[in-house]
Design a protein around this motif. Sequence first.
Motif, short mmCIF file in Angstrom:
data_model
loop_
_atom_site.label_atom_id
_atom_site.label_comp_id
_atom_site.label_asym_id
_atom_site.label_seq_id
_atom_site.Cartn_x
_atom_site.Cartn_y
_atom_site.Cartn_z
N ARG A 592 -12.82 47.14 -11.69
CA ARG A 592 -12.37 45.74 -11.63
C ARG A 592 -10.84 45.66 -11.64
O ARG A 592 -10.25 44.84 -10.94
CB ARG A 592 -12.95 44.95 -12.80
CG ARG A 592 -14.43 44.61 -12.65
CD ARG A 592 -14.87 43.57 -13.65
NE ARG A 592 -14.83 44.10 -15.02
CZ ARG A 592 -15.86 44.69 -15.63
NH1 ARG A 592 -17.02 44.80 -14.99
NH2 ARG A 592 -15.75 45.14 -16.85
N PHE A 593 -10.22 46.54 -12.44
CA PHE A 593 -8.76 46.51 -12.50
C PHE A 593 -8.15 46.96 -11.17
O PHE A 593 -7.20 46.35 -10.67
CB PHE A 593 -8.26 47.39 -13.65
CG PHE A 593 -6.77 47.35 -13.83
CD1 PHE A 593 -6.12 46.16 -14.10
CD2 PHE A 593 -6.01 48.50 -13.70
CE1 PHE A 593 -4.74 46.11 -14.26
CE2 PHE A 593 -4.63 48.47 -13.86
CZ PHE A 593 -3.99 47.27 -14.13
N CYS A 594 -8.70 48.03 -10.60
CA CYS A 594 -8.20 48.50 -9.30
C CYS A 594 -8.38 47.42 -8.24
O CYS A 594 -7.51 47.22 -7.38
CB CYS A 594 -8.94 49.77 -8.88
SG CYS A 594 -8.50 51.23 -9.85
N ASN A 595 -9.50 46.72 -8.31
CA ASN A 595 -9.76 45.63 -7.36
C ASN A 595 -8.75 44.50 -7.54
O ASN A 595 -8.29 43.88 -6.56
CB ASN A 595 -11.18 45.10 -7.56
CG ASN A 595 -11.65 44.23 -6.42
OD1 ASN A 595 -11.69 44.66 -5.27
ND2 ASN A 595 -11.97 42.97 -6.73
N LYS A 596 -8.37 44.24 -8.81
CA LYS A 596 -7.37 43.21 -9.11
C LYS A 596 -6.02 43.58 -8.50
O LYS A 596 -5.35 42.75 -7.89
CB LYS A 596 -7.24 43.06 -10.62
CG LYS A 596 -6.37 41.88 -11.05
CD LYS A 596 -7.11 40.57 -10.92
CE LYS A 596 -6.35 39.43 -11.58
NZ LYS A 596 -7.04 38.13 -11.44
N VAL A 597 -5.64 44.85 -8.66
CA VAL A 597 -4.37 45.33 -8.08
C VAL A 597 -4.41 45.19 -6.56
O VAL A 597 -3.44 44.75 -5.92
CB VAL A 597 -4.11 46.80 -8.48
CG1 VAL A 597 -2.88 47.35 -7.76
CG2 VAL A 597 -3.92 46.92 -9.99
N TRP A 598 -5.56 45.55 -5.96
CA TRP A 598 -5.71 45.46 -4.50
C TRP A 598 -5.57 44.02 -4.01
O TRP A 598 -4.82 43.73 -3.07
CB TRP A 598 -7.08 46.02 -4.11
CG TRP A 598 -7.34 46.01 -2.63
CD1 TRP A 598 -7.90 45.01 -1.90
CD2 TRP A 598 -7.01 47.05 -1.70
NE1 TRP A 598 -7.97 45.35 -0.57
CE2 TRP A 598 -7.43 46.60 -0.42
CE3 TRP A 598 -6.43 48.30 -1.81
CZ2 TRP A 598 -7.26 47.37 0.73
CZ3 TRP A 598 -6.27 49.07 -0.68
CH2 TRP A 598 -6.68 48.62 0.57
N ASN A 599 -6.26 43.11 -4.67
CA ASN A 599 -6.23 41.71 -4.23
C ASN A 599 -4.86 41.08 -4.42
O ASN A 599 -4.40 40.30 -3.57
CB ASN A 599 -7.28 40.90 -4.98
CG ASN A 599 -8.69 41.22 -4.50
OD1 ASN A 599 -8.89 41.63 -3.36
ND2 ASN A 599 -9.67 41.06 -5.38
N ALA A 600 -4.18 41.42 -5.52
CA ALA A 600 -2.84 40.89 -5.74
C ALA A 600 -1.89 41.42 -4.67
O ALA A 600 -1.05 40.67 -4.13
CB ALA A 600 -2.34 41.28 -7.14
#
Length: 665
Positions: A592-600
Amino acid sequence: MKAIELEKSYNPKDFEDRIYAEWVQTGCFKPASDKDSPVHECYLNKSKKSAVSKYTVVIPPPNVTGVLHMGHGLNNTLQDIVVRYHRMKGDDTLWIPGTDHAGIATQNVVEKQLKKEGKTRNDLGREKFLERTWQVKEDHHNIIVKQQRKLGNSVDWNRERFTMDEGLSKAVRNVFVTLYERGLIYKGHYLVNWCPRCGTALADDEVEHTDTDGFMYHIYYEFEDGTGKIEIATTRPETLLGDTAVAINPEDERYKSIVGKKLKLPLTDRVIDLIADPYVDKEFGTGMVKITPAHDPNDWEVGKRNNLEVINILNPDGTLNNNCPEKYRGLKCPEARKLIIEDLKELGLYKGEEKIKHSVGHCYRCSTVVEPYLSDQWFVKMKPLADKALAAWKNEEFVFYPRKWENTFSHWMENIRDWCISRQLWWGHRIPVWYCDCGETIVSREDPKKCPKCGADSSHLNQDPDVLDTWFSSWLWPFSTLGWPEKTEDLEQFYPTTALVTAYDIIFFWVSRMIMAGLEFTGKSPFHDIYIHGLVRDKQGRKMSKSLGNGIDPLEIIDLYGADALKFTLSYMCAQGQDVLVDKDSFKMGSRFCNKVWNASRYILGNLEGRTLIPVADSDLNELDKWIYTCLDNAVKNARAAFEGYRYNDGASAIYEYFWNDFCD
């Protein structure tokens, strides 16, 4: 600027392998001082102005027979984090990869293969057996390297080592001969820990003691003169066949009158003495103890003090030998125990048994019950080496993180025993000792061409058949991997190494011995920082194992969520001094954190169209700008302090909290 379009969904399979291959190809993992490093010019410019700090880590070499498990995943992740951190700081950073030949484990793998074919190693002969073992090594090594690359380990692959490569083999020989010349290596006929399944001696710290259900058996021994009998208690009645005395405490008033009397040893035609020795605890059992010097370490010491006969009753495979009555020969200990109890009952010499729980030693590799066994072995005198290591620790030449492990280290060092280094295997470093037909013993760094005593050629010289304990090569790892005993540029530049990152279950096996070897052969501690992390366990706190079926394959997690997600999760959960409890769902957090970094990133990069990025002066910052910069500055400070002190979870938390709750919100 033009907008940069990222894929809508975060899918690490699209880029992780590609980016890692680019990093390796462009030399990103080489130290900055290496002329092939892409930042070598920056290093030269910086070094002209001031000294450049260096940061060196040697990887704890995984056994070449295994595949990486989640414990390796944690260990590799923690090293990768501090290595990348120091590389980003501009330090001259080197992380050395490698694998261990794992003598007992690797030989077991090959012998199991042969057993399926109906063969033994003796059917092949030593040379053919070793050829096959080298092939197994190559196959498993390729798997391990592939796994480490999937993890994203930023190691310098050009400096990869193996504990039996040419350079390390030379280092091993040099150390053996040097220690022999210094009077610190000797050969003797001693009681050792013996694994009947592996067919080899083990060092004390290779024996794992576990509480096991068992029985205390009560047996009568009759006086030779027919005046009565005594009662003894034992957990191993089969060893009575090797008894050479029964002992009582010299202060025990109950038995002073019978000291010196003769006893008939049950089931044999031998007569033994009843002796007095302070080893015996008056309060334990009947206060009378059977003494079997060849099969118990304490009895061995009693036997030496009282000049008792030493009778070995076991074959190397754990069966009873020809020193026993014929009916018991060839039986394994459990079978012999059952038959001996039946025979004692028939003679009226068996009183009974009681259930107990007692500590039993098992082989650390195959879990077979270890037998005390009398044999010729090679040993290292450890106390002189341990004294130097204790002095270095007191001078803070190395520091443990967390500090509590210093107590474990100092206790083991202060109570150290000589190290049995010979193993009855074929796979490993052959002991560099030759025996001439004339009786001369030759210890040499090079294969001798002739006997220095009688002049006989090499055809009359027979090399010792044993190999050295696997740990004898890995205790040299921090400096042998850098080229020692040669005076190489790497040794000059990167030794002593900076940090060792390892699990707490090999403090004795490896960490302490590396410190002793480093001090003895280089005069310096091999590392300054020793970070000891916990083990990866399941959510119930159980150690992961094949038998429990609770292991997690790191490659499976990488396939599901990506390497970054796996590594962030492990670092986030790795609190100093604690084990890491995980299941497969735990890694969703990292994903979820990696996905957050990706989306940001996707949002920002997708909104660059028509914008110009320019430096901003402090005077141009509004209150919101100052707030987010302050948050960033605090996160950097907290993360830096955490990584410098090996507080991985604090570092990961600082990054997570800032990015998710401050920057993104």
